[in-house]
Design an enzyme around this catalytic site. Sequence first.
Site, PDB file in Angstrom:
ATOM      1  CG  ASP A  22       2.677   0.101   8.028  1.00  0.00           C
ATOM      2  OD1 ASP A  22       2.377  -0.524   6.995  1.00  0.00           O
ATOM      3  OD2 ASP A  22       1.825   0.518   8.839  1.00  0.00           O
ATOM      4  CD  GLU A  31       1.067  -4.058   5.651  1.00  0.00           C
ATOM      5  OE1 GLU A  31       1.950  -3.367   6.214  1.00  0.00           O
ATOM      6  OE2 GLU A  31      -0.050  -3.618   5.320  1.00  0.00           O
ATOM      7  CD  GLU A  40      -3.238  -1.587   5.243  1.00  0.00           C
ATOM      8  OE1 GLU A  40      -3.349  -2.606   5.944  1.00  0.00           O
ATOM      9  OE2 GLU A  40      -2.750  -0.510   5.651  1.00  0.00           O
ATOM     10  CD  GLU A  41      -1.742   2.333   7.550  1.00  0.00           C
ATOM     11  OE1 GLU A  41      -2.449   1.928   8.487  1.00  0.00           O
ATOM     12  OE2 GLU A  41      -0.544   2.019   7.413  1.00  0.00           O
ATOM     13  CG  HIS A  65      -0.394  -0.060   2.531  1.00  0.00           C
ATOM     14  ND1 HIS A  65       0.039   1.066   3.213  1.00  0.00           N
ATOM     15  CD2 HIS A  65      -0.175  -1.098   3.377  1.00  0.00           C
ATOM     16  CE1 HIS A  65       0.490   0.721   4.405  1.00  0.00           C
ATOM     17  NE2 HIS A  65       0.387  -0.597   4.532  1.00  0.00           N
ATOM     18  CG  ASP A 108      -2.556   4.053   2.787  1.00  0.00           C
ATOM     19  OD1 ASP A 108      -2.092   3.010   2.263  1.00  0.00           O
ATOM     20  OD2 ASP A 108      -3.527   4.047   3.573  1.00  0.00           O
TER      21      ASP A 108
END
Length: 391
Positions: free
Chosen positions: A109, A169, A145-146, A76, A78
């Site tokens: 992350d 991740e 995603e967050e 991801h 973001d």
Amino acid sequence: MAEHGRVPDVVDLARELVRLDSENPPGEEAACARFVHDWFAERGVDTELVEEPIPDRPQVAARVGEGDPTLVLNGHLDVVPADDPAEWTHEPYAAEVEDGRLYGRGAADMKSGLAVGMVAMLELREELADGDLDGSVVFHGAVGEETAVPGTKTLLERGYDGDYGVVLEPTDFRVATSAKGLVCYEVTVEGDPSHASRPDQGRNAVLEARPVVDAIETYDRRLREREDPLVGQAYANVTRFEAGVGGNLGVLPGTAKLVLDRRVLPAEEIADVRDEVDALLDDVREEHGVETRVEEIQRYESAAVDSDCELAETIRDHTAAVTGERPDPWGIEAATDVRNLVNDAGMEAVTWGPGELAQAHTYDESIAVSDVRDGLDVTLRVARDVLDGAE
């Protein structure tokens, strides 16, 4: 340990990605998406900016090779907000390297995971083109995603799916074959506003909310008796409480809002969780006369594949070959987009990647440079194995 001839590329790329502010909220992934897209395009990789599900927040997908099997490398774009820069020893977006660690928001992350996936795509393209490998590799640079935006789900629906998937991740190289889900509910508690000098004239929504909070605490204690061997316990917590904000200080608030965060085990269904929450609030109304409204505001489904599935065993084998340690079976307590690969696309997919999960969302977030290097090594080894090529 393996040789790391390609390390400068992947570490430099990780630093470039960290320098790009892609905070969510508010959802500023566009510059990062365009960077990734252009990076691939300049190197002749088939890539696309996907302006769904949110037109002004594009995401990016890329593909090398043709046919099956297809391996998806998912990440991801973001990152969570850096918050107060004064709390950081290293500037959040300076991407400084010190004492063997890369610092910055998203370093763990998961800008380093993105970099690993991007560089792996380039390396594998040549081997696929030469006929050393069969099949194809797909890359996801997903948005949102967050905050549970269906970025990855949209990419899968657009045809960027596959047979196997790795969500890159930070797991400290542990292979998560299951992921805990979560669902958040906004619970509105009804009161009756009145002047604070005449409190008995109304009903203070803050006080009306007290039995709701107490009931959630009792619910959480019961939930902790439910446990999955890989992802641990179920939980229920109040993560936000709001009442009287922006109003006159002399008025008893007429409504209070709280967020109930419910962590969901792989064996649980979110529909059943909603039934439990509704029953909890019904009991509060019957016992205390407190009226509430409830609305689901966020969800990440749980997901699981067999802990000894072929992909998981392959990643464990190659992780051991590179790092010297073979990870035990494990599940990730955090929710990830692996749910979309497993539940929506029916793929054999796991969560695995460089960096420590404990670094995610922290001040002075960082990752060991050696983890980025090893992450690339393992990813290439796994891809070659999955694509039936010679190492």
